[in-house]
Each structure stands twice: as structure tokens, then as C-alpha cells.
Design a protein around this motif. Sequence first.
Motif, PDB file in Angstrom:
ATOM      1  N   ASP A   8      43.699  38.768  22.740  1.00  0.00           N
ATOM      2  CA  ASP A   8      42.728  37.923  22.060  1.00  0.00           C
ATOM      3  C   ASP A   8      42.781  36.896  23.029  1.00  0.00           C
ATOM      4  N   SER A   9      42.213  37.068  24.067  1.00  0.00           N
ATOM      5  CA  SER A   9      42.157  35.811  25.267  1.00  0.00           C
ATOM      6  C   SER A   9      40.861  36.350  26.067  1.00  0.00           C
ATOM      7  N   ASP A  10      40.664  35.224  27.013  1.00  0.00           N
ATOM      8  CA  ASP A  10      39.705  35.087  27.794  1.00  0.00           C
ATOM      9  C   ASP A  10      39.180  36.333  28.681  1.00  0.00           C
ATOM     10  N   PRO A  11      38.149  36.880  28.847  1.00  0.00           N
ATOM     11  CA  PRO A  11      38.008  38.210  29.751  1.00  0.00           C
ATOM     12  C   PRO A  11      38.862  38.270  31.136  1.00  0.00           C
ATOM     13  N   ALA A  12      39.252  37.017  31.644  1.00  0.00           N
ATOM     14  CA  ALA A  12      39.881  37.132  32.974  1.00  0.00           C
ATOM     15  C   ALA A  12      41.524  37.632  32.805  1.00  0.00           C
ATOM     16  N   LEU A  13      41.645  37.382  31.574  1.00  0.00           N
ATOM     17  CA  LEU A  13      43.202  37.871  31.187  1.00  0.00           C
ATOM     18  C   LEU A  13      43.094  39.223  30.465  1.00  0.00           C
ATOM     19  N   ARG A  14      42.275  39.187  29.547  1.00  0.00           N
ATOM     20  CA  ARG A  14      42.373  40.341  28.455  1.00  0.00           C
ATOM     21  C   ARG A  14      42.170  41.663  29.638  1.00  0.00           C
ATOM     22  N   TRP A  15      41.326  41.772  30.478  1.00  0.00           N
ATOM     23  CA  TRP A  15      41.017  43.164  31.209  1.00  0.00           C
ATOM     24  C   TRP A  15      42.446  43.545  31.730  1.00  0.00           C
ATOM     25  N   GLN A  16      43.101  42.674  32.182  1.00  0.00           N
ATOM     26  CA  GLN A  16      44.357  43.053  33.039  1.00  0.00           C
ATOM     27  C   GLN A  16      45.520  43.314  31.836  1.00  0.00           C
ATOM     28  N   VAL A  17      45.315  42.820  30.902  1.00  0.00           N
ATOM     29  CA  VAL A  17      46.202  43.137  29.563  1.00  0.00           C
ATOM     30  C   VAL A  17      46.012  44.641  29.293  1.00  0.00           C
ATOM     31  N   GLU A  18      44.649  45.009  29.280  1.00  0.00           N
ATOM     32  CA  GLU A  18      44.060  46.362  28.942  1.00  0.00           C
ATOM     33  C   GLU A  18      44.562  47.270  29.727  1.00  0.00           C
ATOM     34  N   ARG A  19      44.698  47.025  30.961  1.00  0.00           N
ATOM     35  CA  ARG A  19      44.801  47.915  32.090  1.00  0.00           C
ATOM     36  C   ARG A  19      46.293  48.186  32.079  1.00  0.00           C
ATOM     37  N   ASP A  20      47.220  46.970  32.437  1.00  0.00           N
ATOM     38  CA  ASP A  20      48.587  46.971  32.443  1.00  0.00           C
ATOM     39  C   ASP A  20      49.539  47.198  31.486  1.00  0.00           C
ATOM     40  N   LEU A  21      49.101  46.845  30.143  1.00  0.00           N
ATOM     41  CA  LEU A  21      50.186  46.744  29.117  1.00  0.00           C
ATOM     42  C   LEU A  21      49.684  47.621  28.231  1.00  0.00           C
ATOM     43  N   ALA A  22      48.321  47.616  27.618  1.00  0.00           N
ATOM     44  CA  ALA A  22      47.905  48.108  26.535  1.00  0.00           C
ATOM     45  C   ALA A  22      47.611  49.825  26.912  1.00  0.00           C
ATOM     46  N   GLY A  23      47.608  50.218  28.318  1.00  0.00           N
ATOM     47  CA  GLY A  23      47.113  51.405  28.700  1.00  0.00           C
ATOM     48  C   GLY A  23      45.788  51.859  28.401  1.00  0.00           C
ATOM     49  N   GLU A  24      44.650  51.011  27.893  1.00  0.00           N
ATOM     50  CA  GLU A  24      43.366  51.441  27.880  1.00  0.00           C
ATOM     51  C   GLU A  24      42.786  52.356  28.964  1.00  0.00           C
ATOM     52  N   PRO A  25      41.814  53.032  28.604  1.00  0.00           N
ATOM     53  CA  PRO A  25      41.255  54.036  29.565  1.00  0.00           C
ATOM     54  C   PRO A  25      40.490  52.990  30.586  1.00  0.00           C
ATOM     55  N   VAL A  26      40.117  53.672  31.820  1.00  0.00           N
ATOM     56  CA  VAL A  26      39.509  52.905  32.811  1.00  0.00           C
ATOM     57  C   VAL A  26      38.207  52.180  32.312  1.00  0.00           C
ATOM     58  N   GLU A  27      37.441  52.864  31.624  1.00  0.00           N
ATOM     59  CA  GLU A  27      36.140  52.259  31.344  1.00  0.00           C
ATOM     60  C   GLU A  27      36.124  51.324  30.195  1.00  0.00           C
ATOM     61  N   VAL A  28      37.504  50.999  29.669  1.00  0.00           N
ATOM     62  CA  VAL A  28      37.456  49.917  28.621  1.00  0.00           C
ATOM     63  C   VAL A  28      37.995  48.853  29.561  1.00  0.00           C
ATOM     64  N   TRP A  29      38.973  48.863  30.298  1.00  0.00           N
ATOM     65  CA  TRP A  29      39.319  47.424  31.122  1.00  0.00           C
ATOM     66  C   TRP A  29      38.245  47.205  32.166  1.00  0.00           C
ATOM     67  N   GLN A  30      37.418  48.180  32.597  1.00  0.00           N
ATOM     68  CA  GLN A  30      36.569  47.651  33.493  1.00  0.00           C
ATOM     69  C   GLN A  30      35.419  47.077  32.680  1.00  0.00           C
ATOM     70  N   ALA A  31      35.136  47.561  31.868  1.00  0.00           N
ATOM     71  CA  ALA A  31      33.825  46.792  30.912  1.00  0.00           C
ATOM     72  C   ALA A  31      34.243  45.342  30.777  1.00  0.00           C
ATOM     73  N   THR A  32      35.787  45.280  30.198  1.00  0.00           N
ATOM     74  CA  THR A  32      35.930  43.800  29.858  1.00  0.00           C
ATOM     75  C   THR A  32      36.031  43.081  31.393  1.00  0.00           C
ATOM     76  N   THR A 305      53.231  35.340  29.689  1.00  0.00           N
ATOM     77  CA  THR A 305      53.687  36.392  28.729  1.00  0.00           C
ATOM     78  C   THR A 305      53.290  37.691  29.350  1.00  0.00           C
ATOM     79  N   PHE A 306      52.042  37.763  29.796  1.00  0.00           N
ATOM     80  CA  PHE A 306      51.600  38.805  30.647  1.00  0.00           C
ATOM     81  C   PHE A 306      52.277  39.299  31.830  1.00  0.00           C
ATOM     82  N   TYR A 307      52.392  38.317  32.629  1.00  0.00           N
ATOM     83  CA  TYR A 307      53.025  38.539  34.009  1.00  0.00           C
ATOM     84  C   TYR A 307      54.572  38.797  33.847  1.00  0.00           C
ATOM     85  N   ALA A 308      55.261  38.220  32.839  1.00  0.00           N
ATOM     86  CA  ALA A 308      56.485  38.589  32.693  1.00  0.00           C
ATOM     87  C   ALA A 308      56.631  39.611  32.169  1.00  0.00           C
TER      88      ALA A 308
END
Length: 320
Positions: A8-32, A305-308
Motif C-alpha cells: 500500500d505505497s507509491d508505485p516507486a516502492l510498490r513495484w520493488q516490493v512486488e518483485r523482491d518480497l511478494a514474488g509477483e509475476p514479472v507482468e505484475v511488477w512491470q505494470a506497476t 522496512t523494504f530494504y531491510a
Amino acid sequence: MVTDWLLDSDPALRWQVERDLAGEPVEVWQATRARVPREGFGARLLALQDDDGQWAGGAFFPADFDFDGPEAQPGAGQPYTATTWPLNMLREWGVPADALGDTAAKLARNSRWEYDGSPYWHGEVDCCINAWTLMNGLWLGADVDHLADWFVEHRLPDGGWNCEWVDGSMRSSVASTLNSLRALLAFEEAGRGTEAVTAARHGGEEYLLERRLMHRLSTGELIGPWVTRLAYPFRHVYSTLNALDYFRAAALHDGAAPDPRLAEAVESVRAQRQPDGTWLQARRHPGRVWFEVDVDAGEPSKWLTFYASRALSWWDSSSS
């Protein structure tokens, strides 16, 4: 759940959370990620760019900066509004180069370093400035390969770099060394690496690893109390988390396991995790900004919290 809070954050952070922590598919985090230039922090910062390609009318300092005034006094902080700083943020947030149009060409024509008037993409004498110029040039397609050679040539005898070398310093700085390493890694990740660049990068890494990222080599004392104070944006400031973020990226690039000498720094970051799984903002670096992108000191920081969390996940999964 912490991950839901981070999402629940700005797209600048959300896409990185999706990619590196949430394990979302490529098409999801790339869209964000594609939303960053159009929404939130990224869109706001892009809208502040001047017609000549710069921000605030300057390369490293805003055009109205008074080098003899209060803002230039010790403790006042670096103003973070001139061109180099917004470029750093946009690059780190994953904004595609084409969102900046012909910025590289505009800066080549219009921007000069305050120190000696050199053209923007030529670089300067400061290690950190040259590091950001190299990374931003690689991103925007400018001709900056000569700066990688500059780092090879200006590495100090003890293995690292120091922005004060021009004043005669022969002892490396952890902050200058970390920023220099990030630039050399980016150069290699762009497929431009050479044996000399890789050797310089590995040698600079050894400089930090010998100190376990935290301690003076001579006495074993903590380099300074600031080394474990976590703050976002990282800016130019050294911390254990900033350094661990680099070593994670370098290990992934090299296909290497984490170096055991990182263990103490890892645990210093882990120790700051709150019972609810978040990390707190320790401070804000003083200095003029366009707008704030994280919380006040003492509040739970989504960026930290994301980086750590990402650093600990990398370390723990590699050590299991």
C-alpha cells in the motif's frame, strides 16, 4: 502483514516490493513500474524538471545556492534539489530512460559542474559525484565510459576511494568507497565491464569487508555512531543497511554467496526490527528537498522496512 502494508505505497516502492518480497509475476511488477513516471513521486519529480534539462538550475547545487551563506555552513546539509539528486531518485525508483526524453543531450549542452565548469557528462573530481554521473549516464545513454576508467585510476593505496583525494587525502572513506562501488557495479551490469574495473570493484569491496562494514581497521572501534542509524533516502550517507544493499546486488551479479564478514552488519540491522516487523526512520538528512518521500524520524518507514527485509531475506536464504 508487513508485506501488505508495504504494497500500500507509491508505485516507486510498490513495484520493488512486488518483485523482491511478494514474488509477483514479472507482468505484475512491470505494470506497476510503468506507472512510476505517471503517478506519485516519479511524476511529481519529473514535472519539476526545467526546460534546459536541469532541476533547480544547477548540476549539483541549485542556482540560487549561496556558497557563503547559512545553507553552506557545517550542519546545514546538502541541498538535494539540483539535477544530480532528482536523477538519482528517478533512476533508483525504476523510471525508464525514455520518460526523460532528450535529457542526456540537454544536460550535455546546458549543465556545468559548479566546481570547475566542466560539462555535465565529463564528470568532476569528487568520487561520489562521478559515481552518480556514471550511473545516471549509463541509464540515460550518455557517453560516460571514461568515468569507469577514472575510478580505476583514482583508487587509493588502501583499496578504496575518498572524495577528498584532491586535497591530498590518502586514506579511503567508507561513504566514498560505497558510492564508487555502486557505480562500478552498474557499469558491469550494463555489460561494459573490464578486467581492470572488476578488479577495482573487488578491491574496494575488500576495503569495506576488512572493516566488517562497521569498524575502524586500526582500533576495531565503531567507525561512528551514524553507521547504524538507518535513514531513507540513503542519499550520499553511509550506513550498514546502505552497504548491505550494495553487497546483496554485487553477490547476485557475481553469482556468489554472502561474505561471512557481513554477519555483524546484518545482525545490527536485524536488531532494529520492531515487534511489528517494521523498521523506524532514525533521522532525516538535513538539506533542501523538493518534497518528502518518507516519514519523520521515529516513525515506521516503508522504504527502510523494504530494504531491510530484502537484505535479511537474501542473507537468511543464502545461509540456510
